[in-house]
Design an enzyme around this catalytic site. Structure first.
Site, PDB file in Angstrom:
ATOM      1  N   ARG A   1       0.851  -1.195   0.000  1.00  0.00           N
ATOM      2  CA  ARG A   1       0.000   0.000   0.000  1.00  0.00           C
ATOM      3  C   ARG A   1       0.882   1.239   0.000  1.00  0.00           C
ATOM      4  NH1 ARG A   1      -2.717   2.916   4.861  1.00  0.00           N
ATOM      5  NH2 ARG A   1      -4.053   4.370   3.759  1.00  0.00           N
TER       6      ARG A   1
ATOM      7  N   HIS B   1      -2.838  11.054   1.151  1.00  0.00           N
ATOM      8  CA  HIS B   1      -2.230  10.826   2.465  1.00  0.00           C
ATOM      9  C   HIS B   1      -1.592  12.155   2.896  1.00  0.00           C
ATOM     10  CE1 HIS B   1      -0.737   7.440   5.253  1.00  0.00           C
ATOM     11  NE2 HIS B   1      -0.349   8.573   5.823  1.00  0.00           N
TER      12      HIS B   1
ATOM     13  N   GLU C   1      -6.984   8.550   6.900  1.00  0.00           N
ATOM     14  CA  GLU C   1      -7.194   9.216   8.177  1.00  0.00           C
ATOM     15  C   GLU C   1      -7.648  10.669   8.018  1.00  0.00           C
ATOM     16  OE1 GLU C   1      -3.686   8.632  10.591  1.00  0.00           O
ATOM     17  OE2 GLU C   1      -3.780   6.457  10.379  1.00  0.00           O
TER      18      GLU C   1
ATOM     19  N   ASN D   1      -7.179   1.783  10.321  1.00  0.00           N
ATOM     20  CA  ASN D   1      -5.821   1.985  10.853  1.00  0.00           C
ATOM     21  C   ASN D   1      -5.931   1.942  12.368  1.00  0.00           C
ATOM     22  OD1 ASN D   1      -5.358   2.498   8.186  1.00  0.00           O
ATOM     23  ND2 ASN D   1      -4.667   4.600   8.440  1.00  0.00           N
TER      24      ASN D   1
ATOM     25  N   TYR E   1      -3.986   1.656  16.175  1.00  0.00           N
ATOM     26  CA  TYR E   1      -2.743   1.733  16.960  1.00  0.00           C
ATOM     27  C   TYR E   1      -2.979   1.534  18.458  1.00  0.00           C
ATOM     28  CZ  TYR E   1      -0.439   3.113  12.696  1.00  0.00           C
ATOM     29  OH  TYR E   1       0.067   3.099  11.420  1.00  0.00           O
TER      30      TYR E   1
ATOM     31  N   GLU F   1      -3.412  -0.209   8.395  1.00  0.00           N
ATOM     32  CA  GLU F   1      -2.188   0.183   9.102  1.00  0.00           C
ATOM     33  C   GLU F   1      -2.237  -0.394  10.509  1.00  0.00           C
ATOM     34  OE1 GLU F   1      -1.207   4.330   9.474  1.00  0.00           O
ATOM     35  OE2 GLU F   1      -1.625   4.723   7.365  1.00  0.00           O
TER      36      GLU F   1
HETATM   37  O1  IFM Z   1       2.919   7.549  10.135  1.00  0.00           O
HETATM   38  C1  IFM Z   1       1.553   7.582  10.375  1.00  0.00           C
HETATM   39  C2  IFM Z   1       0.778   7.473   9.080  1.00  0.00           C
HETATM   40  O2  IFM Z   1       1.113   8.473   8.198  1.00  0.00           O
HETATM   41  C3  IFM Z   1      -0.704   7.584   9.354  1.00  0.00           C
HETATM   42  N1  IFM Z   1      -1.098   6.640  10.372  1.00  0.00           N
HETATM   43  C4  IFM Z   1      -0.340   6.613  11.597  1.00  0.00           C
HETATM   44  C5  IFM Z   1       1.124   6.452  11.279  1.00  0.00           C
HETATM   45  C6  IFM Z   1       1.947   6.413  12.593  1.00  0.00           C
HETATM   46  O3  IFM Z   1       1.782   7.594  13.298  1.00  0.00           O
END
Ligand code: IFM
Length: 494
Positions: free
Chosen positions: A84, A128, A174, A302, A304, A375
């Protein structure tokens, strides 16, 4: 280098699952002045003193633009199903509209051919965050409705040029950060500090998503291509029963502000009420919500960390600011830092169960929509060590992090979530926006002086996962070798 360190474990990802890695143009490409590329808002922002850690810019980054063949070969060794990447709008259209830069388009066209030659499916993000600077100057960037229409034309051009080969399209990455960090808090490019503007930007991102989906549908020809959007839709957990309203508020402003228009064709009533102090939403024109609400084939997630929220007990309505804080109404909400959690180098709490729960919940909320984790990954303080003259990075913490999150994804599938893929953020160490080059997310280490690439232990782990579909576990000899190496590489130990 990393031979015999892993063996296939008992947890398996489905054969049909797409496994891959992700990057974004401004974070890896460099080549800022090469091949006729125009300027983006991130060029301007990162070159403004004080905006990024150590004054870091994406001028060179991982120099992927010039070293793309090295990176393609590395991808092959990782056995990726998919890669990606994002297209730099100003590389393809230097001023964001009007003239197309054939060299820019050719860079991506060749990249796609080279991926397909290696058996790797291209997953393309259109936006992005690296908006052409000209559109910022002319229309106020995403504050302006005109930018949504410029994005539609850009999507049409890219769809027509690459749409015979791209497997998956994402309109935006995002939009939460793009709008609220870019136009409301001032943390990201272009550095705007008005919550009213951020809300307008969010709407124009929603509108442009729909316009781009329509533009792609009318231009792409690959019969099995899928269209998606990558949202960092948050897993939000209230600390206690009294915090339910704080969770609801954050869910409205961070999640439902995008899933509402894009997936249901409406803005939630509570969002409109919560934000009435900041805007009257007059930027929403008749027909916009129908446009934003286009059928898509896939939802990109995405993930985290979990957002643990509680109501701010000391909230004073008079303190609510019109901009320069994280988001409209952020004074009402506190984000709780859980001390019981292990943390990544970004100080993000590690909670794989959050991914599992969120995938299950999203799949229940949108049952007809397959989900791809677009992500997931972690920054750690990686160090290159010399093993008999060969550089290596024993990023055991990243292996642990990724293993736990892939296992969580598999558990979500077992619980009925319709998840079809998992992409690691990131293929390469890269420019982590305002944090510069300190945080390293890559499976592949980049020496920013020499631009040398060093595959990390995690890249070997991922290569074995992609090849066998069984989550690799460390062999007893690897555990022993790691213990012996700890003196060399203390940072690799959790
Ligand atoms: O690096 C970023 C990415 O550009 C968008 N999602 C989170 C990642 C980590 O912060």
């Amino acid at each position: 280098m990393y031979d015999d360190l892993f063996q296939p474990g008992d947890i398996c990802v489905p054969r049909s699952f797409t496994l891959g890695a992700a990057t974004a143009a401004y974070q890896v490409e460099g080549g800022a002045n090469s091949g006729g590329r125009g300027r983006s808002i991130w060029d301007t922002f990162s070159h403004t003193p004080g905006k990024t850690e150590g004054g870091a810019t994406g001028d060179v980054a991982a120099d992927h633009y010039h070293r793309v063949h090295i990176d393609l070969d590395l991808m092959r060794t990782l056995n990726l199903d998919a890669y990606r990447f994002s297209i730099s709008w100003p590389r393809v259209m230097p001023t964001g509209e009007g003239a197309v830069n054939p060299d820019g388009l050719m860079f991506y066209s060749r990249l796609i051919d080279d991926l397909l030659d290696r058996g790797i499916q291209p997953i393309v993000t259109l936006n992005h965050w690296d908006l052409p600077q000209s559109l910022e100057d002319k229309y106020g960037g995403w504050r302006g409705r005109e930018t949504a229409h410029a994005f539609e034309t850009y999507a049409e051009i890219v769809g027509a040029a690459l749409g015979d080969r791209v497997a998956v399209w994402s309109t935006h990455n995002e939009p939460w950060n793009n709008s609220f960090s870019g136009y409301g808090s001032g943390a990201f490019a272009p550095g705007g500090t008005s919550h009213a503007d951020a809300l307008a930007a969010a709407h124009h991102l929603n509108l442009s998503h729909g316009l781009a989906v329509q533009a792609l549908r009318s231009t792409i020809t690959r019969p099995d291509a899928q269209i998606s959007v990558a949202l960092n839709n948050f897993r939000i957990e209230p600390e206690g029963p009294d915090d339910a309203d704080a969770a609801r508020r954050f869910d409205a402003i961070a999640n439902r502000i995008f899933t509402g228009p894009m997936l249901r064709g409406e803005y939630p009533d509570d969002l409109i009420l919560d934000t009435a102090k900041f805007t009257d939403w007059d930027f929403v024109k008749p027909g916009d919500l129908e446009i934003a609400h286009q059928p898509i084939d896939l939802l990109g997630l995405n993930y985290y960390e979990v957002m643990h929220v509680r109501a701010n007990p000391a909230f004073d309505p008079a303190s609510e600011s019109d901009g320069g804080t994280d988001f409209p109404g952020s004074e009402r909400i506190e984000f709780v830092r859980r001390d019981d959690l292990a943390r990544t180098g970004m100080d993000w709490g590690i909670e794989p169960r959050g991914l599992e729960e969120h995938l299950v919940a999203l799949s229940e909320e949108f049952p007809s929509l397959p989900i791809m984790v677009m992500e997931n990954g972690a920054a750690f303080r990686d160090t290159v060590v010399d093993v008999d003259g060969i550089p290596a990075v024993f990023d055991v913490n990243r292996v642990n992090y990724l293993s736990a999150h892939v296992a969580a994804t598999v558990r979500a599938v077992e619980r009925g979530a319709n998840v079809i893929g998992y992409l690691v953020w990131s293929l390469l160490d890269n420019f982590e926006w305002t944090a510069g080059y300190g945080p390293r997310f890559g499976l592949i280490h980049i020496d920013y002086e020499t631009l040398e690439r060093t595959p990390k232990l995690s890249s070997r782990w991922f290569a074995e996962l992609c090849a066998t579909r069984a989550l690799p576990v460390r062999t007893p000899s690897s555990e022993k070798a790691h213990a012996e190496r700890e003196g060399l590489d203390a940072a690799a130990t959790l």
